[in-house]
Structure formats: structure tokens, C-alpha cells
Write a protein that holds these residues in place. Structure first.
Motif, PDB file in Angstrom:
ATOM      1  N   LEU A 163     -25.971  -0.538  -3.210  1.00  0.00           N
ATOM      2  CA  LEU A 163     -25.172  -1.529  -2.452  1.00  0.00           C
ATOM      3  C   LEU A 163     -25.970  -2.258  -1.349  1.00  0.00           C
ATOM      4  O   LEU A 163     -25.551  -3.301  -0.637  1.00  0.00           O
ATOM      5  N   ILE A 193     -26.392   3.827  -3.203  1.00  0.00           N
ATOM      6  CA  ILE A 193     -26.835   3.403  -2.056  1.00  0.00           C
ATOM      7  C   ILE A 193     -27.880   2.250  -2.159  1.00  0.00           C
ATOM      8  O   ILE A 193     -27.944   1.206  -1.458  1.00  0.00           O
ATOM      9  N   LYS A 211     -32.209  -1.603  10.262  1.00  0.00           N
ATOM     10  CA  LYS A 211     -31.243  -1.740  11.473  1.00  0.00           C
ATOM     11  C   LYS A 211     -32.371  -1.506  12.561  1.00  0.00           C
ATOM     12  O   LYS A 211     -33.263  -0.850  12.421  1.00  0.00           O
ATOM     13  N   LYS A 236     -24.635 -12.605  -0.884  1.00  0.00           N
ATOM     14  CA  LYS A 236     -24.385 -13.578  -0.004  1.00  0.00           C
ATOM     15  C   LYS A 236     -25.439 -14.577   0.030  1.00  0.00           C
ATOM     16  O   LYS A 236     -25.030 -15.784   0.416  1.00  0.00           O
ATOM     17  N   ARG A 254     -29.228  -4.015   3.807  1.00  0.00           N
ATOM     18  CA  ARG A 254     -28.179  -3.382   4.868  1.00  0.00           C
ATOM     19  C   ARG A 254     -28.811  -2.335   5.624  1.00  0.00           C
ATOM     20  O   ARG A 254     -28.253  -1.967   6.844  1.00  0.00           O
ATOM     21  N   LEU A 275     -25.384  -6.635  -1.950  1.00  0.00           N
ATOM     22  CA  LEU A 275     -24.493  -7.405  -0.814  1.00  0.00           C
ATOM     23  C   LEU A 275     -25.273  -8.541  -0.315  1.00  0.00           C
ATOM     24  O   LEU A 275     -24.812  -9.753  -0.243  1.00  0.00           O
TER      25      LEU A 275
END
Lengths: 174, 561
Positions: free
Chosen positions: B148, B145, B56, B156, B53, B152
Motif C-alpha cells: 500500500l 503495508i 512523514k 498516482k 506514504r 498508491l
């Protein structure tokens, strides 16, 4: 989750800051233990010699001199006249002097007060609950509490007129 | 903990799937995206090659904070720092292990300069210090953190797995087999389903491709551990909240009802008993030298205040809520509050006496009255006489000026001054000094004092006939009162951690992919640990399919077994 990603991140970070801030705050500013100079004065609810119940909150906004004493403690007895004199001097300025007797019964306290002729407010702490919350060990101990309800100074041992005068002066001028 | 990724990468895979930045393996077909070489090195399979996550292209401020905490490297640094910090707290005993010390002097006296430095650095309360709590909070943030950030994408990826994978994905697994097959591809794949199911795999087929998977839940083990740890941490941090934690030591003289501060409870020590070991019960070396208690027990009654509680001008209304004979390690327990036996003191404390007023000349008795040491009545009547209590001293003594004073608030040497009025006495009454304890009477010369006060003609005396007229609190029991409402959460957290550990330790997530393409079987298998077990399982499966293979030859490239 794609679009909600940023808000969720922010919510989690904010929660961590709040919870963490609280935990760190209470540890940094003494969440427990004895009250210290600069910390908030613990509340109490005690019976006075006047037959009424008195709380610390009654004196909100006034500087308070809180003196813990016992009739068996010679220095306590010796400093009584000084407390009385300074109370007479400063009461016009709103200064409150409170004597908290430690662990004796009403008769003993009444006889003692009659004998010394002090007129400031005397409260009784027969169960030593205020003694416990203020963390008193030697007597006499006097707390100078400012108008904001914060402990300005803690004086352990006998007080004399000039020290008392200086301390109260400091309280009033804050 | 991944290598540097170039700023702009074409993230579209040849299978047409658009992958997020920093994806390692195509989300759809599994084709390695970061190194397009045909090297046979095993693939990086962490999180199934999904982008985490936090990865980026253009991180903002929030992202940077997020990325800091989502780094496992940072988490390890934090844990190491916390461990080092914890060790500092073990050099000298912590303040919290003592009952009555003044830490500002104790450490210096007991441990010298080192002790003083220790105290001044605040290490005498390491575990409550701001920096230690900060570390705990940061570790908590990192746990949340990190989890998470990884759970996730992993969820998925495992939820929507493609059955048909890129060939390079298969050949670069750690367990690989490529064989020629004579059979029709679809038929061979269909025939492979049953043997795999027998081995406990869930099998999905897509024409000539197959995916067999088992024990996926084992992958959630670490995250369950983290949830448990977070609950554990929160519970530990919450102990500081008001009302969740109490730990105090109080004295309970036998027969007195004592208020427990900061609660609405009162506790009465009805009877305290202590039994000692007899000499013959003790080992040789203790005989005649030591007194060892065998049992101490406080028969306790717990009351709850129902009305007029906080107001000292009123008597509180109490209701009995619990009874228990408290012994060591057998506390009274009521609604989360526990009262443990802690210590005792066998010094009796005088509570009241019931003296008779007698005429020493005629021997006539005028009756008796009860004289309490604390909160004594002020007036008493005995026959035709009235007694008014004028002064009392709990521990009688004289000050420098020779005035009577009390030396302490405890009734160690009580003395009472009465004014007696009645027949044959002066109109203003007669003063009478009374020492209830016989040895005080002699020491302070009660008779001489009273002769001075009442003159030669005095004829009244206060006397206690026998011990029935004396009421003692025989002993004092010290109890430790505790409330720890955070404890159930600590245990819950620890239990969840244990569950996560078991899930992660005793099961492994195993997957076998295979495609039969143009008469050639390509098989790749992956597990998160215990490769040996996986290879054995693959071999057993292949043997069922009449393909004999050497277990060792399945291994592709170096790697841990």
C-alpha cells in the motif's frame, strides 16, 4: 486519499491485529488435538442407562468427575466402588459423577452396573465418539472438570479413595 | 531504505509545484530535489521519485508502527527469520506426520536426549507454534503495508505524468542523448511520433516535448504477487478455523454403517476386496518372501443424516448421497469431503450366528433364531421354548476369582448364557451356556459347564448347522477422511502469484522523454530492467529519425546493463 490516510491506516492495522491475534491465539492455546489440563472440556451427547440423552452442558456450573471405563478393564472395575463412595459423599455439594462406557452395548453395561451396584449416572459411547474427542487411549481415564467447564486434572489409571477425595475437594474449593 | 532526509526541506520546486516531504524528484517536472548538483550520476528512479506514504515529517505512534512494517529491510529480516525457523522444523519428523504416537515419549525413545530437547522446545510442532504463526502474521502485515505504501504513490505518479520534464531530469537518466538538430523543433517532435508508435509505444506530445511509454502494466507485477501471497497466507492461517479442515483415519468393518465424527455423514463399506500379486508377477527377489497387494478397493456408500442426527436415543434417518469404488489415489469425493483408501485388515469379525434349538435325545429341531453379537435381542422363541439372554461375554475368560468376565469389547471368543423355559424343564427354567465358535466350545468345555447347570437330564442343545448360519464381517477397511476447504484459496493465491511473476518477468516498463529546445534535442530514457533492450530500441528509433548513434554511447554513467 489524503485526508482518509490516517483512518485507513488504523483500520488496516486493527484488521491485522484482529486476524493475527486470532491465528496466534489458536496456535498458542491449542486449537486442536487432545484436551489438556486447563483447556475446555469437549462437549458430548450420549445415551444414558436411564434411557435419556445427556449432554455435558446439563452440568454447567457444577464440578464433574468424568470417568471412562469398560467392563473388560480390571482396574476400571476395581475403582467403581471408590467412585460410588465419593459420589455419595460429595453429591450434596453439587458434584456430578458420570461414568462413560467405552464401546459396549446396553446389555453388557446394564449387567455390569447391576453387578457392581453403582448409582451414579452411566452413559454409553458405542461409537467411541466421546473417546475420540477426549483423546482417550488407556482405560480407565478420569477427567476432573471444574464448575467453569475447564479441565482441572486428568488422571490416567486406577483411582483410590483418597486420591479421588483430594481431587474432588480441590474441585469444590475452586 | 532511503538515506536520511533533513527535517525541514523547502519542498517547493522551481516549476511552482508543492511536493510532499521526502519527495526525491519533483512530481511535476521531475527536477531532482535532494541533490542539486549537476553531477551526471543516474537518478534514483524508484517509485518515480515520489515520497512513500510512510515518509512523514512528524510520525506518531500509528505512523511508527506503520513505518516499521513498511520497511523492506524489516520484511527481509522477517523472511530470513521465517526461513531459519522453518529449517528447525525439519530436523526431526513433525508430530503431524504420525498417526498414533505419544509425542511426550516418542521423541525421547527414538532420538534420545536431542529428541527430548526438540520436543520440549516445541519444535516437534514448529509450524503450528505461536512464534511461527506470529512470524507469518508479521510477514502478512509487512506485505500489505509495504505494498500500500508504495503502490498508491507509484500509481498516482504514473497516472499524471508531465510530458515536459526538467532538463536535469533528462540528462541524469541512464540512457541519455544530447544532439544538435537542424529542423524546427515542433516539426521534429511531430515526426518522431510515428516511428515510436511502430515500436509499440504510446506517444504523447506537448509542443516540442514528447513522452513515449510502453508496458506500464509490468510495474504492477510485484503488487499482484503480493496480493497472491496475502491470499495464500490468509488461506493457510484460515485452515485452523473450525469446519475448514478435517483429517481422520477410521475403521470400516465390511457391512457396517459408521458415523463420521464431527459431520452429518455416515459411510458404509459394502464390500472390500484385495488382490495380491501372484508369484510369477513379482521380481525374483520377492518371490516366496513377500506378499504384495495389487489392488485394494472399498465399495463405499456415503449417507447423509437428514433427521434425528445427534440424538443417540433415536435411529438417525439416512439418505444415500454418493457411491464410489475407493481405490488407492481414487477417493470418494462429496462436497469437499474425500475418503481415501488407507489400510486394511483381513481378520474376520463375527457379527451374528443363527443357531437351531435341537433335542439331542430325539434329534427334533424346534427352529432357529438370529443372535447378534452387538445389541443382541434379550428374548427368543424356538418352538414351544423361550430363551432369555441373561449374560454375554464378547471375549470369554475368567478373572482372578474364577468369575466369568469379558477380556475385551471385541467378539473374539463370544459366550452367551441363556435361561430356557418350556416343556419338560424345571419351572424356574434351565440355564445354558452357548459358545458359537467351535474351538471355544472345546476350550471352555461347554458341555461340562452345561451338564453342571442343567443336570444329567438335559436334552436341549444350540447348534449351528453350517456356515450359512454364521455372518462375518470378512474384513475391515481403513479410510482416511479429509476436508480441506482452504485449498482452493491456496491455489488461487498461488495462481495470482504466478500471474504477477509473468507480468514482471516478461515485460519491462519503458519510457522515453525528449525535448527539442533551441535546436538541441535532449533525450532521456528509463526502464525498470533490461537496459540493453531499451538502448537498442532507442538506437533503432534514432536511426529512423536519421540520427546515427553508437549504442554504447547512449549509456550514462556506470550501471547494470
Amino acid at each position: 486519499m489524503g485526508n482518509a490516510r490516517k483512518p485507513v491506516q488504523i483500520i488496516i492495522l486493527v484488521l491485522i491485529v484482529l486476524l493475527g491475534g486470532y491465528a496466534i491465539g489458536t496456535s498458542a492455546f491449542g486449537g486442536d488435538g487432545k484436551p489438556e489440563e486447563g483447556s475446555r472440556a469437549p462437549s458430548f451427547e450420549l445415551l444414558g442407562l436411564d434411557g435419556k440423552t445427556h449432554k455435558l452442558d446439563e452440568y454447567k456450573g457444577k464440578p464433574i468427575v468424568l470417568n471412562f471405563w469398560g467392563s473388560w478393564c480390571a482396574p476400571c472395575v476395581k475403582e467403581m466402588p471408590a467412585l460410588e463412595a465419593q459420589w455419595e459423599k460429595w453429591k450434596a455439594q453439587g458434584v456430578v459423577v458420570v461414568g462413560i462406557n467405552v464401546g459396549e452395548d446396553q446389555m453388557t453395561v446394564q449387567n455390569f452396573v447391576n453387578g457392581t451396584g453403582v448409582n451414579f449416572l452411566i452413559l454409553m459411547d458405542p461409537e467411541r465418539e466421546a473417546v475420540r474427542s477426549y483423546g482417550i487411549s488407556p482405560l480407565p481415564t478420569t477427567f476432573f472438570i471444574n464448575a467453569k467447564g475447564k479441565i482441572d486434572t486428568i488422571h490416567i489409571g486406577q483411582l483410590d479413595l483418597s486420591t479421588l477425595d483430594a481431587q474432588i475437594g480441590k474441585l469444590v474449593n475452586r | 531504505m532511503s538515506g536520511r532526509t533533513p527535517l525541514f526541506v523547502n519542498t517547493k520546486c522551481e516549476c511552482g509545484h508543492q511536493n510532499p516531504a521526502a519527495t526525491v524528484l519533483c512530481e511535476a517536472c521531475g527536477k531532482p530535489l535532494l541533490d542539486n548538483t549537476d553531477s551526471g550520476d543516474p537518478l534514483e528512479m524508484r517509485y518515480d521519485g515520489m515520497a512513500r506514504r510512510s515518509q512523514k515529517a512528524n510520525p506518531g505512534v500509528v505512523d511508527r508502527v506503520w513505518n516499521f512494517f513498511s520497511s523492506v529491510k524489516i520484511a527481509i529480516y522477517l523472511i530470513v527469520l521465517m526461513l531459519l525457523g522453518s529449517t528447525l522444523g525439519t530436523i526431526f519428523p513433525q508430530e503431524s506426520t504420525f498417526l498414533n504416537i505419544d509425542p511426550s515419549t516418542y521423541y525421547k525413545q527414538r532420538y534420545g536426549t536431542a529428541g527430548e530437547i526438540y520436543y520440549r522446545l516445541g519444535l516437534s510442532h514448529t509450524y503450528e507454534s505461536w512464534w511461527f504463526i506470529t512470524l507469518l502474521v508479521m510477514i502478512g502485515a509487512s506485505l500489505v503495508i509495504c505494498s500500500l505504501d508504495r503502490v498508491l504513490p507509484l500509481y498516482k505518479a504514473l497516472k499524471r505524468q508531465n510530458i515536459r520534464k526538467h532538463r536535469r531530469f533528462l540528462t541524469r537518466q541512464k540512457v541519455v542523448l544530447v544532439r544538435k538538430i537542424a529542423e524546427d523543433s515542433d516539426a521534429w517532435v511531430a515526426g518522431a511520433v510515428q516511428p515510436l508508435k511502430k515500436q509499440g509505444y504510446r506517444v504523447m506530445t506537448d509542443g516540442s516535448a514528447l513522452l513515449a511509454e510502453k508496458h506500464r502494466f509490468s510495474r504492477w507485477g510485484p503488487y499482484i504477487i503480493h496480493i497472491g501471497l496475502i491470499i495464500f497466507l490468509l488461506a493457510v492461517l484460515a485452515r485452523g478455523l473450525p469446519g475448514l479442515n478435517m483429517d481422520q483415519h477410521l475403521a470400516f468393518p465390511q457391512g457396517d454403517i459408521i458415523h463420521i465424527p464431527d459431520t452429518s455423514y455416515y459411510l458404509e463399506n459394502e464390500k472390500f476386496t484385495v488382490e495380491f500379486y501372484k508369484d510369477e508377477e513379482m521380481p525374483e527377489e520377492f518371490r516366496g518372501k513377500k506378499v504384495l497387494p495389487k489392488l485394494y478397493e472399498t465399495k463405499a456408500v456415503l449417507y447423509e443424516c437428514t433427521a434425528d442426527c445427534g440424538d443417540p436415543s433415536k435411529e438417525p434417518k439416512l439418505t444415500k448421497v454418493a457411491l464410489h469404488a475407493i481405490q488407492v489415489n481414487d477417493p470418494l469425493s462429496y462436497k469437499g469431503m474425500k475418503a481415501y483408501q488407507f489400510d486394511y485388515d483381513l481378520t474376520p469379525v463375527l457379527r451374528s450366528v443363527t443357531p437351531k434349538l435341537v433335542n439331542s435325545a430325539t434329534g427334533e429341531s424346534y427352529g432357529s433364531f438370529k443372535l447378534e453379537m452387538k445389541n443382541s435381542q434379550r428374548r427368543f422363541a424356538a418352538g414351544p421354548y423361550t430363551l432369555e439372554l441373561k449374560e454375554k461375554y464378547m471375549e470369554f475368560g475368567l478373572n482372578e476369582e474364577g468369575q466369568p468376565i469379558s477380556k475385551s469389547p471385541y467378539p473374539n471368543a463370544p459366550a452367551f448364557l441363556f435361561l430356557i423355559k418350556g416343556p419338560n424343564l424345571p419351572p424356574g427354567g434351565e440355564q445354558y451356556f452357548y459358545f458359537p465358535k467351535q474351538n471355544d466350545k472345546a476350550e471352555f468345555q461347554q458341555d461340562a459347564i452345561n451338564d453342571k447347570l442343567g443336570g444329567a437330564g438335559r436334552f436341549l442343545e444350540l447348534e449351528v448347522g453350517d456356515m450359512s448360519g454364521v455372518d462375518f464381517s470378512e474384513s475391515t477397511s481403513y479410510l482416511n477422511l479429509r476436508v480441506d476447504r482452504a485449498m482452493p484459496f491456496v491455489w488461487t493465491g498461488a495462481g495470482i502469484v504466478m500471474l504477477g511473476l509473468v507480468l514482471g518477468f516478461y515485460w519491462q516498463h519503458r519510457r522515453i522523454w525528449l525535448t527539442v529546445d533551441g535546436g538541441e534535442l535532449t533525450l532521456g530514457a528509463h526502464t525498470n530492467k533490461n537496459w540493453f533492450g531499451l538502448r537498442r530500441e532507442v538506437k533503432a528509433f534514432l536511426e529512423k529519425m536519421n540520427i546515427s548513434v553508437d549504442e554504447k554511447s547512449l549509456e550514462n554513467g556506470g550501471g547494470q546493463a
